[in-house]
Motif scaffolding. Structure first.
Motif, short mmCIF file in Angstrom:
data_model
loop_
_atom_site.label_atom_id
_atom_site.label_comp_id
_atom_site.label_asym_id
_atom_site.label_seq_id
_atom_site.Cartn_x
_atom_site.Cartn_y
_atom_site.Cartn_z
N PRO A 1 0.90 -1.15 0.24
CA PRO A 1 0.23 -0.06 -0.23
C PRO A 1 0.86 0.99 0.26
CG PRO A 1 -0.80 -1.58 1.31
CD PRO A 1 0.74 -2.05 1.29
N LEU A 2 0.27 2.03 -0.44
CA LEU A 2 1.00 3.13 -0.96
C LEU A 2 0.11 4.52 -0.68
CD1 LEU A 2 3.06 2.85 -4.05
CD2 LEU A 2 3.79 2.90 -2.17
N ARG A 3 1.04 6.01 -0.06
CA ARG A 3 -0.24 7.67 -0.33
C ARG A 3 1.11 8.12 -0.72
NH1 ARG A 3 -0.82 9.76 6.01
NH2 ARG A 3 -2.68 12.09 5.33
N LYS A 4 0.29 9.06 -1.00
CA LYS A 4 0.97 10.23 -1.47
C LYS A 4 1.67 11.12 -1.03
CE LYS A 4 -0.23 10.99 -6.17
NZ LYS A 4 -1.67 12.13 -6.84
N THR A 5 2.72 12.14 -1.13
CA THR A 5 3.12 12.68 -0.10
C THR A 5 3.90 14.07 -1.00
OG1 THR A 5 5.17 12.24 -0.25
CG2 THR A 5 3.80 10.84 1.22
N PRO A 6 4.12 14.68 -0.87
CA PRO A 6 4.38 15.61 -1.94
C PRO A 6 5.60 15.75 -2.40
CG PRO A 6 4.06 16.48 0.72
CD PRO A 6 3.69 15.47 0.35
N LYS A 7 6.79 14.48 -1.71
CA LYS A 7 7.38 14.03 -2.35
C LYS A 7 7.58 12.67 -2.59
CE LYS A 7 10.96 15.97 1.00
NZ LYS A 7 11.90 15.58 2.52
N GLY A 8 6.55 12.78 -3.80
CA GLY A 8 6.53 11.22 -4.73
C GLY A 8 5.46 10.25 -2.86
N PHE A 9 5.85 8.71 -3.70
CA PHE A 9 4.93 7.80 -2.80
C PHE A 9 4.94 7.15 -1.37
CE2 PHE A 9 2.17 7.68 -6.74
CZ PHE A 9 0.58 7.53 -6.36
N ALA A 10 5.13 6.98 -0.45
CA ALA A 10 5.45 6.49 0.81
C ALA A 10 4.71 5.12 1.07
CB ALA A 10 5.31 7.23 1.79
N ARG A 11 5.41 4.10 1.00
CA ARG A 11 5.07 2.83 1.79
C ARG A 11 4.48 3.26 2.75
NH1 ARG A 11 8.59 -2.93 2.34
NH2 ARG A 11 6.45 -3.91 3.32
N ILE A 12 2.81 1.97 3.25
CA ILE A 12 2.09 2.30 4.42
C ILE A 12 1.87 1.05 4.64
CG2 ILE A 12 1.83 4.26 3.91
CD1 ILE A 12 -1.38 4.13 3.88
N SER A 13 1.02 0.69 5.22
CA SER A 13 0.93 -0.34 6.66
C SER A 13 -0.30 -0.59 5.38
CB SER A 13 0.63 -0.39 7.66
OG SER A 13 -0.37 -0.04 8.68
N TRP A 14 -1.03 -2.26 5.09
CA TRP A 14 -2.68 -2.05 4.98
C TRP A 14 -3.64 -1.61 6.09
CZ3 TRP A 14 -5.32 -3.67 1.48
CH2 TRP A 14 -4.82 -4.11 0.23
N GLU A 15 -3.08 -1.39 7.44
CA GLU A 15 -3.94 -1.03 8.81
C GLU A 15 -4.02 0.33 8.49
OE1 GLU A 15 -6.23 -2.10 10.63
OE2 GLU A 15 -5.40 -4.16 9.83
N GLU A 16 -2.88 1.07 7.57
CA GLU A 16 -2.80 2.53 7.53
C GLU A 16 -3.70 3.20 6.48
OE1 GLU A 16 1.38 4.47 8.66
OE2 GLU A 16 1.60 2.95 8.32
N ALA A 17 -3.36 2.43 5.41
CA ALA A 17 -4.57 2.67 3.93
C ALA A 17 -6.07 2.23 4.48
CB ALA A 17 -4.01 1.47 2.72
N LEU A 18 -6.34 1.74 4.94
CA LEU A 18 -7.18 0.93 5.11
C LEU A 18 -8.13 2.19 5.81
CD1 LEU A 18 -7.80 -2.83 5.68
CD2 LEU A 18 -8.37 -1.35 4.27
N ASP A 19 -7.12 2.82 7.19
CA ASP A 19 -7.93 3.81 7.62
C ASP A 19 -7.58 5.45 6.60
OD1 ASP A 19 -7.98 2.78 10.15
OD2 ASP A 19 -5.89 3.39 11.16
N LEU A 20 -7.00 5.24 5.65
CA LEU A 20 -7.17 6.51 5.72
C LEU A 20 -8.20 6.57 3.96
CD1 LEU A 20 -3.14 6.75 4.12
CD2 LEU A 20 -5.17 8.21 5.46
N VAL A 21 -8.82 4.99 4.05
CA VAL A 21 -9.74 5.21 2.73
C VAL A 21 -11.44 5.17 3.73
CG1 VAL A 21 -11.06 4.06 1.41
CG2 VAL A 21 -8.78 3.40 0.82
N HIS A 22 -10.92 4.25 4.60
CA HIS A 22 -12.61 4.68 5.66
C HIS A 22 -12.68 6.54 5.85
CE1 HIS A 22 -15.01 5.65 9.63
NE2 HIS A 22 -15.57 4.34 9.02
N ALA A 23 -11.94 6.99 6.27
CA ALA A 23 -11.48 8.58 6.54
C ALA A 23 -11.91 9.70 5.16
CB ALA A 23 -10.41 9.14 6.84
N GLY A 24 -11.64 9.04 4.09
CA GLY A 24 -11.68 9.97 2.61
C GLY A 24 -13.31 9.28 2.67
#
Length: 671
Positions: A68-91
């Motif tokens: 899983p990846l998250r976009k940052t100002p410097k490009g994509f950063a690797r994240i965990s599945w839990e972080e990714a699901l939390d971000l999708v839930h929040a969005g």
């Protein structure tokens, strides 16, 4: 020490009519070779070069998404599945809190054709969420489906293998050597028994070169040709009046409408010779069993639905149904008893859905003033940057700062690069699935041949985890993949046992006898007959009868964007074979006017954009008509051919995309 090579069975899941059975060689947990297998008798051990050459790189190459990846100002950063699901839930939750659940939109199409990866747990999730719904057919194939059903209803057409019994086969608007490979074998077998093959296409394709007759029609005029053939057959008293009386509705109205075109007038409009036109009428009128194969290419113009209907109506008027080898090669996959409602659980939706045409998604996203603006999007099984009209507008929409975008794919595409969060999907080689087909009548099942790459997950598991994150507690979200496969089709115990053994199971016949339309099957229309006038199409689109729509020509060159020999739609667009500058095929007359030599760099432009290509000069295309293969990815920031295709160019039915009504001009440029 390397492990020995093991060979495992699989199925090709890509957006192609054939759905080939595969043999996959695995060594050290990786695919090293792909071949066709004989598990599916129709595909019979043959696969296209695209799958054989490019699939291993697709699964294991540098574009593969592994975490899983998250976009940052410097490009994509690797994240965990839990972080990714939390971000999708929040969005998603933010969008729902501000504008309601229909501000969330699934933006998916037909990347994998497996029933589980393509439309199972994902549909359950978005139904339960209450998201907006997507009308996907207008992007590709839906116009052909609507045209077919207007004549025949939701009944299967003729499987292509039955054309071996035909003595006249008409290939209309389909480059089968690129996009429906196994029909070539059927043509060869039929011709060995004396069949004639006619190809009707704007371009001299490989199958056109081999045909007994090739009619090189002007793009967008096929409906005129179909109507004129019907009118001339009527003038010659070559229609099957007994069949018409028993099986055809509103033939008289149709023939009055068709009579507006004489053979001379039609030949002039379509750009074909009167001699060839007359010969084709002779062949149709004397055929014992005529098969007509209509391609998706026919639908890609303003008169696309009309062209398809006029082509298919010829079989009805001449009684070319009801016996082996006589019929329309279309919808043969409908023989397989799919149970989509069980798989997708529409009952989970609590309120009526807003339905959005897939072609309108970018404009809908950019319309921030509407009552329920789209504020969260999930792109999966789809690469819209590489496939949709008006590429720049697609990119603007997916980059809008007020819209949360999550992507899910096997590889990093141009579309995934625009997403806020990217989820790594397992390829079909890494999970269970079950496969029908839209171009043949076999059902197949496949088990994983390797472990998931990195942290990738099957689509079903991704949406199970999202459902859990949203606290959706319905039993539908607990179903295993094995349970989903049993829910996808209504099949018997013996058929399940055959699938367990790795066999492909044929549907559409029993006791060695194929089911044939107008013999064993009846049209599923309101009248129970083949309807040449459609009250439904008249009501919805003022298109009860097929009509020719002339489109304006603001630039001198028309662009046709057919299937590529290097890609299946946009799949494999990241392979090195597709990394170079794409070619535009152009007639020598058009090249000479512009001072172009073969291989020159060119700028191709219209009011939407300007892109860079190379020219390939060939007399296989007509003057004024150019060809650029679809599905290329943007490399080094440059646009592709769909940057020049207007999103408001629509067909006569279901507001489908009229890709082939694109006009441009060209000039030489220095590299």
């Amino acid at each position: 020490m390397s492990q020995p090579i093991t060979t495992k069975p699989s199925v090709c899941p890509l957006d192609c009519p054939d759905t080939c059975s595969l043999s996959v060689d695995i060594a050290d947990g990786q695919i090293v070779k792909l071949r066709g297998s004989h598990a599916n008798p129709y595909t019979a051990g043959v696969i296209c070069n695209k799958v054989a050459r490019y699939y291993p790189d697709f699964v294991h190459g540098p574009h593969r998404l592994r975490h899983p990846l998250r976009k940052t100002p410097k490009g994509f950063a690797r994240i965990s599945w839990e972080e990714a699901l939390d971000l999708v839930h929040a969005g998603f939750s933010k969008a729902i809190a501000q504008h309601g659940p229909q501000s969330v939109l699934p933006f998916n199409y037909a990347g994998p054709h497996g029933e589980l990866a393509g439309a199972s747990m994902d549909r359950r999730f978005f139904n339960r969420l209450g998201a907006s719904e997507l009308a996907r057919g207008p992007l590709c194939g839906g116009v052909r489906g609507a045209a077919y059903e207007s004549l025949y209803g939701a009944v299967p057409g003729m499987p292509p293998a039955q054309a071996v019994d035909s003595d006249l086969i008409v290939i209309w608007g389909s480059n089968i050597s690129v996009s429906s490979l196994h029909v070539m074998r059927v043509l060869k077998a039929a011709r060995q028994k004396g069949a004639r093959v006619v190809v009707i296409d704007p371009k001299c394709t490989k199958v056109a070169e081999q045909a007994d007759m090739f009619l090189q029609v002007q793009p967008g005029t096929d409906v005129v040709l179909g109507l004129a053939l019907a009118a001339e057959l009527a003038r010659r008293d070559a229609l099957d009046q007994d069949f018409i009386a028993a099986w055809v509705h509103e033939s008289a109205a149709y023939l009055r409408h068709a009579a507006q075109y004489s053979s001379a007038h039609a030949a002039q409009i379509c750009g074909v010779s009167e001699t060839d036109f007359a010969k084709l009428v002779d062949w149709i009128s004397t055929a014992r069993a005529m098969a007509t194969a209509v391609g998706v290419g026919l639908e890609r113009s303003a008169s696309g639905g009309a062209a398809l209907r006029a082509a298919m109506a010829l079989n009805a008027l001449t009684g070319q149904h009801g016996r082996p080898g006589a019929g329309v090669i279309a919808k043969s996959g409908a023989h397989v008893p799919k149970t989509s409602a069980r798989l997708q659980a529409p009952h989970l939706r609590r309120d009526p859905a807003r339905v959005i045409n897939i072609l309108d998604v970018p404009n809908e996203i950019l319309d921030r003033a509407q009552q329920v603006p789209i504020s969260a999007v999930m792109v999966y099984n789809h690469n819209p940057v590489a496939t949709h009209p008006d590429q720049d507008n697609v990119m603007r929409a997916l980059s809008h700062p007020d819209v949360f975008v999550v992507g899910c794919d096997v590889v990093m595409t141009n579309t995934m690069a625009l997403c806020d969060v990217v989820l790594p999907a397992a390829s079909h080689f890494e999970h269970h699935d079950i496969f029908g087909a839209y171009g043949q009548n076999y059902l197949q099942r496949a088990a994983p041949v390797m472990d998931p790459v990195g942290e990738s997950l099957p689509n079903t598991e991704i949406f199970r985890r999202l459902a859990a994150r949203f606290a959706f507690l319905e039993p539908n979200f607990q179903d295993s993949d094995a349970a989903l496969m049993t829910q996808a089709f209504a099949i018997s115990g013996p058929d399940n046992a055959a699938l367990d053994q790795g066999l492909a199971v044929a549907f559409g016949g029993s006791d060695g006898r194929d089911q044939i339309l107008c013999r064993d099957l009846a049209p599923k229309t309101p009248t129970g007959k083949i309807e040449l006038f459609s009250a439904e199409l008249e009501s919805k689109f003022a298109a009860g009868l097929p009509n020719h729509r002339v489109v304006p020509r603001p630039y001198p060159l028309r662009v046709i964007s057919p299937s590529s020999e290097k890609r299946i739609n946009a799949t494999f667009g990241g392979h090195a074979a597709s990394s170079g500058v794409e070619m535009m095929e152009m007639h020598p007359e058009d090249a000479a006017v512009r001072g172009l030599q073969d291989g020159d760099s060119i700028a191709v432009w219209n009011a939407l954009a300007e892109i860079r290509l190379r020219v390939k000069i060939t007399d296989k295309v007509q003057p004024g008509v150019t060809y650029v293969a679809k599905g290329a990815w943007r490399h080094n920031g440059g646009g592709t051919i769909n940057a020049l295709i207007a999103s408001d160019q629509r067909c006569d039915l279901i507001s489908g995309a009229a890709y082939n009504d694109t006009f441009v001009d060209v000039r030489a440029v220095q590299e």
